[in-house]
Design a protein around this motif. Structure first.
Motif, PDB file in Angstrom:
ATOM      1  N   GLY A 280      39.391  91.761 -15.055  1.00  0.00           N
ATOM      2  CA  GLY A 280      40.614  91.061 -14.980  1.00  0.00           C
ATOM      3  C   GLY A 280      40.230  89.379 -14.780  1.00  0.00           C
ATOM      4  N   GLU A 281      39.145  88.968 -14.715  1.00  0.00           N
ATOM      5  CA  GLU A 281      38.894  87.682 -14.353  1.00  0.00           C
ATOM      6  C   GLU A 281      39.508  86.868 -15.238  1.00  0.00           C
ATOM      7  OE1 GLU A 281      34.665  87.386 -14.087  1.00  0.00           O
ATOM      8  OE2 GLU A 281      34.586  88.027 -12.051  1.00  0.00           O
ATOM      9  N   ALA A 282      39.841  85.634 -14.919  1.00  0.00           N
ATOM     10  CA  ALA A 282      40.272  84.300 -15.737  1.00  0.00           C
ATOM     11  C   ALA A 282      38.832  83.946 -16.772  1.00  0.00           C
ATOM     12  CB  ALA A 282      40.768  83.107 -15.169  1.00  0.00           C
ATOM     13  N   PRO A 283      39.234  83.574 -17.803  1.00  0.00           N
ATOM     14  CA  PRO A 283      37.839  83.255 -18.722  1.00  0.00           C
ATOM     15  C   PRO A 283      37.202  82.086 -17.983  1.00  0.00           C
ATOM     16  CG  PRO A 283      39.824  83.508 -20.033  1.00  0.00           C
ATOM     17  CD  PRO A 283      40.140  83.601 -18.687  1.00  0.00           C
ATOM     18  N   HIS A 284      35.959  82.073 -17.806  1.00  0.00           N
ATOM     19  CA  HIS A 284      35.220  80.908 -17.208  1.00  0.00           C
ATOM     20  C   HIS A 284      34.215  80.392 -18.051  1.00  0.00           C
ATOM     21  CE1 HIS A 284      33.380  84.661 -15.562  1.00  0.00           C
ATOM     22  NE2 HIS A 284      32.346  84.167 -15.982  1.00  0.00           N
ATOM     23  N   VAL A 285      33.721  79.236 -17.987  1.00  0.00           N
ATOM     24  CA  VAL A 285      32.483  78.713 -18.745  1.00  0.00           C
ATOM     25  C   VAL A 285      31.359  79.046 -17.973  1.00  0.00           C
ATOM     26  CG1 VAL A 285      31.452  76.828 -19.300  1.00  0.00           C
ATOM     27  CG2 VAL A 285      33.889  76.587 -19.446  1.00  0.00           C
ATOM     28  N   PHE A 286      30.198  79.638 -18.848  1.00  0.00           N
ATOM     29  CA  PHE A 286      28.945  80.167 -18.091  1.00  0.00           C
ATOM     30  C   PHE A 286      28.216  79.137 -18.468  1.00  0.00           C
ATOM     31  CE2 PHE A 286      25.301  82.756 -17.826  1.00  0.00           C
ATOM     32  CZ  PHE A 286      25.254  82.903 -16.551  1.00  0.00           C
ATOM     33  N   PRO A 287      27.567  78.224 -17.811  1.00  0.00           N
ATOM     34  CA  PRO A 287      26.526  77.045 -18.234  1.00  0.00           C
ATOM     35  C   PRO A 287      25.128  77.833 -18.535  1.00  0.00           C
ATOM     36  CG  PRO A 287      27.737  76.480 -16.192  1.00  0.00           C
ATOM     37  CD  PRO A 287      27.844  77.893 -16.328  1.00  0.00           C
ATOM     38  N   ALA A 288      24.672  77.361 -19.836  1.00  0.00           N
ATOM     39  CA  ALA A 288      23.495  77.957 -20.280  1.00  0.00           C
ATOM     40  C   ALA A 288      22.341  77.634 -19.457  1.00  0.00           C
ATOM     41  CB  ALA A 288      23.321  77.112 -21.603  1.00  0.00           C
ATOM     42  N   LEU A 289      22.363  76.809 -18.599  1.00  0.00           N
ATOM     43  CA  LEU A 289      21.061  76.512 -17.697  1.00  0.00           C
ATOM     44  C   LEU A 289      21.311  77.313 -16.574  1.00  0.00           C
ATOM     45  CD1 LEU A 289      20.290  72.575 -17.940  1.00  0.00           C
ATOM     46  CD2 LEU A 289      19.167  74.449 -19.199  1.00  0.00           C
ATOM     47  N   HIS A 290      22.184  78.017 -16.131  1.00  0.00           N
ATOM     48  CA  HIS A 290      22.226  79.081 -15.159  1.00  0.00           C
ATOM     49  C   HIS A 290      21.742  80.194 -15.706  1.00  0.00           C
ATOM     50  CE1 HIS A 290      24.554  77.385 -11.753  1.00  0.00           C
ATOM     51  NE2 HIS A 290      25.071  76.352 -12.700  1.00  0.00           N
ATOM     52  N   GLN A 291      22.035  80.564 -17.100  1.00  0.00           N
ATOM     53  CA  GLN A 291      21.567  81.854 -17.730  1.00  0.00           C
ATOM     54  C   GLN A 291      19.891  81.668 -17.765  1.00  0.00           C
ATOM     55  OE1 GLN A 291      22.380  84.551 -18.300  1.00  0.00           O
ATOM     56  NE2 GLN A 291      21.686  85.283 -20.447  1.00  0.00           N
ATOM     57  N   ALA A 292      19.600  80.374 -18.193  1.00  0.00           N
ATOM     58  CA  ALA A 292      18.192  80.070 -18.232  1.00  0.00           C
ATOM     59  C   ALA A 292      17.536  80.361 -16.841  1.00  0.00           C
ATOM     60  CB  ALA A 292      17.971  78.630 -18.772  1.00  0.00           C
ATOM     61  N   ALA A 293      18.131  79.948 -16.077  1.00  0.00           N
ATOM     62  CA  ALA A 293      17.445  80.232 -14.472  1.00  0.00           C
ATOM     63  C   ALA A 293      17.316  81.638 -14.150  1.00  0.00           C
ATOM     64  CB  ALA A 293      18.514  79.475 -13.596  1.00  0.00           C
ATOM     65  N   ARG A 294      18.318  82.558 -14.304  1.00  0.00           N
ATOM     66  CA  ARG A 294      18.206  83.838 -14.043  1.00  0.00           C
ATOM     67  C   ARG A 294      17.270  84.832 -15.055  1.00  0.00           C
ATOM     68  NH1 ARG A 294      23.796  87.169 -14.776  1.00  0.00           N
ATOM     69  NH2 ARG A 294      24.092  86.695 -17.040  1.00  0.00           N
ATOM     70  N   ARG A 295      17.379  84.204 -16.293  1.00  0.00           N
ATOM     71  CA  ARG A 295      16.420  85.040 -17.276  1.00  0.00           C
ATOM     72  C   ARG A 295      15.050  84.523 -17.348  1.00  0.00           C
ATOM     73  NH1 ARG A 295      19.668  88.479 -16.034  1.00  0.00           N
ATOM     74  NH2 ARG A 295      21.104  89.140 -17.705  1.00  0.00           N
ATOM     75  N   MET A 296      14.688  83.463 -16.532  1.00  0.00           N
ATOM     76  CA  MET A 296      13.388  82.978 -16.517  1.00  0.00           C
ATOM     77  C   MET A 296      12.967  82.399 -17.744  1.00  0.00           C
ATOM     78  SD  MET A 296      12.574  83.093 -13.362  1.00  0.00           S
ATOM     79  CE  MET A 296      10.782  82.675 -13.352  1.00  0.00           C
ATOM     80  N   ASN A 297      13.651  81.577 -18.384  1.00  0.00           N
ATOM     81  CA  ASN A 297      13.451  81.272 -19.633  1.00  0.00           C
ATOM     82  C   ASN A 297      12.439  80.072 -19.638  1.00  0.00           C
ATOM     83  OD1 ASN A 297      16.810  81.272 -20.935  1.00  0.00           O
ATOM     84  ND2 ASN A 297      15.132  82.684 -21.205  1.00  0.00           N
ATOM     85  N   ASP A 298      11.718  79.819 -20.381  1.00  0.00           N
ATOM     86  CA  ASP A 298      10.430  78.991 -20.228  1.00  0.00           C
ATOM     87  C   ASP A 298      11.019  77.421 -20.632  1.00  0.00           C
ATOM     88  OD1 ASP A 298      10.735  78.670 -23.115  1.00  0.00           O
ATOM     89  OD2 ASP A 298       8.855  79.915 -23.548  1.00  0.00           O
ATOM     90  N   GLY A 299       9.956  76.535 -20.468  1.00  0.00           N
ATOM     91  CA  GLY A 299      10.138  75.128 -20.701  1.00  0.00           C
ATOM     92  C   GLY A 299      10.974  74.575 -21.997  1.00  0.00           C
ATOM     93  N   ALA A 300      10.260  75.511 -23.270  1.00  0.00           N
ATOM     94  CA  ALA A 300      10.762  75.053 -24.442  1.00  0.00           C
ATOM     95  C   ALA A 300      11.902  75.595 -24.595  1.00  0.00           C
ATOM     96  CB  ALA A 300       9.700  75.759 -25.500  1.00  0.00           C
ATOM     97  N   MET A 301      12.655  76.556 -24.039  1.00  0.00           N
ATOM     98  CA  MET A 301      13.988  76.897 -24.225  1.00  0.00           C
ATOM     99  C   MET A 301      14.668  76.107 -23.296  1.00  0.00           C
ATOM    100  SD  MET A 301      16.097  79.384 -25.353  1.00  0.00           S
ATOM    101  CE  MET A 301      15.387  80.674 -25.640  1.00  0.00           C
ATOM    102  N   ILE A 302      14.377  75.563 -22.222  1.00  0.00           N
ATOM    103  CA  ILE A 302      15.250  74.781 -21.491  1.00  0.00           C
ATOM    104  C   ILE A 302      15.437  73.474 -22.136  1.00  0.00           C
ATOM    105  CG2 ILE A 302      15.167  73.469 -19.172  1.00  0.00           C
ATOM    106  CD1 ILE A 302      13.596  75.877 -18.048  1.00  0.00           C
ATOM    107  N   ASP A 303      14.229  72.909 -22.849  1.00  0.00           N
ATOM    108  CA  ASP A 303      14.256  71.710 -23.665  1.00  0.00           C
ATOM    109  C   ASP A 303      15.386  71.779 -24.742  1.00  0.00           C
ATOM    110  OD1 ASP A 303      12.399  70.473 -21.846  1.00  0.00           O
ATOM    111  OD2 ASP A 303      10.823  70.804 -23.100  1.00  0.00           O
ATOM    112  N   LEU A 304      15.274  72.887 -25.311  1.00  0.00           N
ATOM    113  CA  LEU A 304      16.189  73.205 -26.451  1.00  0.00           C
ATOM    114  C   LEU A 304      17.532  73.106 -26.003  1.00  0.00           C
ATOM    115  CD1 LEU A 304      16.156  73.982 -29.710  1.00  0.00           C
ATOM    116  CD2 LEU A 304      16.103  76.490 -28.901  1.00  0.00           C
ATOM    117  N   LEU A 305      17.897  73.990 -25.055  1.00  0.00           N
ATOM    118  CA  LEU A 305      19.306  74.057 -24.489  1.00  0.00           C
ATOM    119  C   LEU A 305      19.752  72.489 -24.047  1.00  0.00           C
ATOM    120  CD1 LEU A 305      18.880  77.080 -22.305  1.00  0.00           C
ATOM    121  CD2 LEU A 305      20.119  76.829 -24.511  1.00  0.00           C
TER     122      LEU A 305
END
Length: 509
Positions: A280-305
């Protein structure tokens, strides 16, 4: 009542005893019919496997099925066929149909799911309305889409497409969908069945070519799990719109640069609504770099984002990207933010979490009441990631909640089991978790492990059988029919063997 499998079980026990005593004949039998494990690590299930091979069966489950079906009447065999098709047990379908070739006669949904083109053509000639009527729990188009038999019978590809054409001509809808249920929150389309469930790209292409809606809220998300990108490319080519979906974030779960690049070029936004809100939450923006942080995305992915416009200063539920990078231990992201001069101060709780990520003395203990809500499920979120075991244990030592269910009701030990991580299952068991917990999908710890053996994207490199062995050794009950319903033959063999060896631990239900 006589158990006709007992002679085979006794033969396996006798073989094991002889082999352990160094009997030359036993050694020769194992050379002639090699078990699945190394000779120094053989378990009872391996000896059962050898007995099956000696009796001209490919595995113990196949021998067991053959023995059991000898005592089944036609109706019982048909019911077993339905279950096998539903659970994608191609080897069971093959065995049943070899024994009774006309077993599906008069059962239109099963004939469709098994690509019996002549039977389908004849039935539709007699009654074209069959194409649009429910056949058991699904419409014929859904029986076709969710069937995994293309992997068992790839030579029936043309027959499958012929059936799809016949159903469409008779009025079937390519956008048929299963009804939503409490366990599955939304309807599942035929397109999802073909691409996301059955990994049937040929039928997925046919559905799209004949008007299936690529924006069904499931297919695009699950196409990112396939790894080979065919399904994703197919959906995007037919107008799938990744904007406002969680497909981008799912691709990031696998650090899949190719899929993320494809989605960004197709209109995905780096900082977007993360699918549909939960609870029942209101829609919210989920920033990609927060996802990159918790999924341990590498530097190449971070640069792409970052190149795609991801905001390095974005806040999510009161925490910064820098905080997330420190808390989850993503040093690539920390380095890039530091180079940009974005290093806001961490709170006391964030400093403790950051210390755990670095396996440093925490300097205090976590207070769940004071922790940002986005970090409450951190153990569940990191346990499947490579190299995170020490981080996880540091979090437990610092007071993180190690048995807390997430939004789907899944506990860390259930996720560890679904991921096929026996060492983590053993670790969580040592902490004393609630083994009676049922998650939001209706799954127990053991059924979640079995489900993971069939659906975890990394299942080929994990050990779900050992996870099941550990929890059964710990005393978790084994439902009587679980072995028969397991889709992975090796898991089925293990559970069947365990049930025979530990009848007191087997329960109905």
């Amino acid at each position: 009542m006589t158990d006709h499998l007992d002679p085979f079980r006794r033969a396996a026990k006798a073989l094991r005893k002889s082999h352990l005593m160094g009997d030359h004949q036993a050694v020769a039998r194992l050379r002639a019919h090699p078990p699945r494990s190394e000779l120094s690590e053989l378990k009872h299930a391996d000896y059962l496997h050898v007995i099956a091979l000696e009796n001209s069966f490919a595995s113990w489950p196949q021998l067991k099925l053959a023995v059991e079906t000898q005592g089944m009447d036609r109706a019982q065999k048909q019911q077993r066929l339905k279950i096998a098709l539903f659970h994608g047990q191609g080897w069971v379908v093959d065995t049943l149909m070899q024994e009774t070739p006309d077993l599906a006669e008069g059962l239109f949904g099963l004939q469709v799911a098994m690509y019996d083109v002549d039977a389908v053509r004849s039935a539709l000639w007699d009654d074209p309305t069959l194409a649009t009527k429910m056949a058991g729990p699904r419409t014929p188009m859904l029986h076709l889409a969710f069937s995994k038999m293309i992997h068992q019978w790839p030579d029936r590809r043309d027959a499958m497409i012929d059936i799809a054409d016949m159903l469409l001509k008779a009025g079937a809808d390519v956008n048929d969908a299963t009804p939503a249920t409490p366990e599955q929150g939304r309807a599942l389309s035929a397109l999802y069945g073909a691409i996301g469930h059955a990994n049937n790209m040929v039928l997925g292409q046919w559905l799209l070519d004949h008007g299936a809606n690529p924006n069904d809220k499931e297919s695009l998300y699950h196409a990112t799990e396939l790894g080979h990108h065919d399904g994703l490319a197919m959906l995007l080519a037919h107008g799938a719109d990744p904007a406002g979906t969680n497909a981008l974030y799912r691709a990031m779960d696998f650090n899949d640069h190719v899929a993320v690049d494809m989605l960004l070029k197709a209109g995905a936004r780096a900082d977007d609504f993360n699918g549909e809100p939960q609870g029942g939450e209101a829609p919210h923006v989920f920033p990609a770099l927060h996802q990159a942080a918790r999924r341990m995305n590498d530097g190449a992915m971070i640069d792409l984002l970052l190149a795609a416009g991801a905001d390095p200063r974005a806040m999510f539920k009161g925490v910064t990207v820098y905080s997330a990078a420190c808390v989850y231990g993503n040093t690539d992201l920390v380095d890039r933010l530091t180079a940009l001069g974005i290093t806001p101060a961490l709170t006391d709780q964030e400093q403790i979490l950051s210390a755990a990520a670095q396996q440093k003395p925490p300097g205090g203990f976590l207070d769940p009441a004071k922790m940002p809500t986005v970090y409450r499920d951190i153990i569940r979120e990191i346990l499947h990631l490579p190299g995170k075991d020490a981080h996880l244990r540091a979090l437990v030592a610092a007071g993180a909640e190690w048995d807390k269910p997430d939004d789907q009701g899944l506990t860390p030990i259930q996720i560890a089991g679904w991921e096929g991580r026996p060492e983590l299952v053993q670790y969580f068991l040592s902490l004393g978790p609630d083994l009676t917990h049922v998650n939001g999908y209706g799954g127990t710890l053991l059924s979640t492990i079995v489900h993971g053996s069939e659906n975890c994207p990394e299942r080929a490199n994990r050990d779900h059988i050992e996870c099941a062995r550990i929890v059964l050794d710990h005393g978790v009950a084994l439902p009587k029919r679980m072995g028969d319903l397991a889709g992975m033959p090796e898991m089925a063999a293990f559970l069947i063997d365990w049930a025979a060896a530990h009848p007191g631990q087997v329960v109905a239900g």
